[in-house]
Design an enzyme around this catalytic site. Structure first.
Site, PDB file in Angstrom:
ATOM      1  CB  SER A 200      35.643  38.725  33.555  1.00 40.69           C
ATOM      2  OG  SER A 200      34.588  38.253  34.362  1.00 40.69           O
ATOM      3  CG  HIS A 228      38.000  40.576  30.175  1.00 40.65           C
ATOM      4  ND1 HIS A 228      38.871  41.206  31.035  1.00 40.65           N
ATOM      5  CD2 HIS A 228      36.804  40.545  30.806  1.00 40.65           C
ATOM      6  CE1 HIS A 228      38.233  41.523  32.147  1.00 40.65           C
ATOM      7  NE2 HIS A 228      36.978  41.136  32.040  1.00 40.65           N
ATOM      8  CE  LYS A 260      37.087  45.112  32.672  1.00 40.28           C
ATOM      9  NZ  LYS A 260      35.822  44.425  32.768  1.00 40.28           N
TER      10      LYS A 260
END
Ligand SMILES: *Cc1c(COP(=O)(O)O)cnc(C)c1O
Length: 408
Positions: A200, A228, A260
């Site tokens: 991250s 991610h 995200k």
């Protein structure tokens, strides 16, 4: 007059309060001295700007180069409408935990769609990725066992290991050889190997095929947290596993967040039916908390569908990553080896890094300064992230500003 026992107790308590006030003040001062105090900035709204929308701070729209809304789905009208329509039907909140009355048809459908998307038998929703990692790890590892993790794993993986009571052993970042050394030394007691898919704060990808082979050889669970990578990497957005051609057999536990690339909120773990059932039965961060609002699940279903149908978002994002790296190299800006939308620029020293972030803000660019303990001291960084709404001109303008600020 002699003070009675009650008065003594009261004064002891007053002492304690006084002392702890001093301790609190000292702790805050310590953070300030190290330039480690975090500060929130209040977003006042979003200003429409072409295909994008720009966060407004202090009356001024900024270019967002640090959120995790990689595909630009958080304010996508179809996603917002899905949430509004579901709220009209389901209300604002779930009203209870999943195992009480909180599990709705929207949650159920989202779990099935996530299982299909990830190519697994089942998926289980959690309210956050943090809770998913803590829940999965505490459900599958216990005292007397060993959990093996990358040194730069997300805090939630570390905290899950701490809560489990198992011993946490860390290996050097993305170093499969060191991981092998650590897991060999566990002599059969390694219950679980866990890694971020995309790291991250660094943007690099874990050496997943080697880790998968290691976990298999030692009969340990492999958990990949691809917070991610999902939605972003791979032609279909199936993340680091798609990119590295790994199956559900290679990686039995896949954690993802809906906060995200999918622009919403919530998270999930996907795996085979039995292990997901065991996690449902055991994970306290699943059992003892309110289910996420059904309207959020509905929004996430729309975002998941759009992320697959609208591959232009991923293509545009990848083009922006390539452009950013090319243009940064041309300007002599030092970069980390990342091929993902996370493109950090290391500015050592908390004070220096904060000053660089502030100077960018003055120039209209929002880039967070990441300091210790999120990253090791001495590797403070501007964590630049790209998203599908960035235009080439914005990227160039950010890099020009960065050159000025770094020369500063
Ligand atoms: C953000 C993040 C999480 C936490 O997910 P939330 O849904 O925001 O709680 C977990 N793991 C990694 C690697 C992350 O970057």
């Amino acid at each position: 007059m002699r003070a009675g026992p009650v008065a003594e107790r009261t004064s002891a308590r007053a002492d304690l309060v006084k002392r702890s006030t001093a301790i609190v003040a000292a702790a805050l001062q310590e953070l300030q001295r190290g330039e480690l105090q975090r500060q929130r900035r209040t977003v006042l709204g979003f200003a429409a700007a072409g295909s994008a929308s720009r966060p407004v701070l202090g009356g001024r729209p900024l270019h967002d180069f640090c959120s995790n809304d990689y595909l630009g789905l958080a304010r996508e009208p179809l996603v917002v409408r899905a949430m509004q329509e579901a709220a009209a039907v389901w209300g604002a909140g779930a009203g209870a935990a999943h195992l009480v009355t909180g599990h709705s048809a929207e949650h159920q459908a989202l779990e099935q769609e996530l299982a299909t998307f990830t190519g697994r038998e089942a998926a289980l929703l959690f309210s956050t990725g943090y809770m998913a990692n803590v829940g999965v790890i505490t459900a599958l590892a216990a005292r007397g066992e060993i959990i093996v993790q990358d040194r730069l794993n997300h805090a939630s993986l570390i905290d899950g290991a701490r809560q489990s009571g198992a011993r946490l052993q860390r290996y050097l970042h993305a170093d499969a050889e060191d991981a092998a050394r650590v897991i060999d030394a566990a002599e059969g007691r390694a219950a679980l190997l866990a890694t971020d898919g995309v790291f991250s704060m660094d943007g690099d990808v874990a050496p997943l095929p080697t880790l998968a082979a290691l976990a298999r050889r030692h009969e340990a669970w492999l958990l990949v947290d691809d917070a991610h990578g999902l939605g972003v990497l791979g032609a279909a957005g199936r993340g680091a596993l798609e990119e590295q051609r790994l199956t559900a057999d290679d990686v039995p536990l896949l954690v993802g967040t809906l906060g995200k690339a999918f622009g919403c909120f919530g998270a999930f773990v996907a795996g085979d039916r039995d292990v997901i059932e065991l996690i449902l039965q055991r994970a306290r961060s699943y059992i003892y908390t309110t289910a996420l609002p059904p309207a959020v699940a509905a929004a996430a279903r729309m975002a998941l569908a759009l992320s697959q149908q609208q591959s232009w978002r991923r293509e545009r994002l990848q083009a922006s990553v390539a452009r950013f790296r090319r243009a940064a190299a041309e300007r002599g800006i030092p970069m980390l080896p990342s091929a993902t939308p996370i493109q950090p620029v290391v500015v050592p020293g908390a004070g220096n890094c904060l000053a660089a972030s502030r100077a960018l803000l003055q120039r209209g660019f929002w880039v967070a300064a990441i300091r210790s303990p999120t990253v090791p001291a001495g590797t403070e960084r501007l964590r630049i992230t790209l998203n599908a709404t960035h235009e080439d001109a914005h990227i160039d303008a950010l890099l020009d500003a960065l050159v000025e600020v770094l020369a500063g």
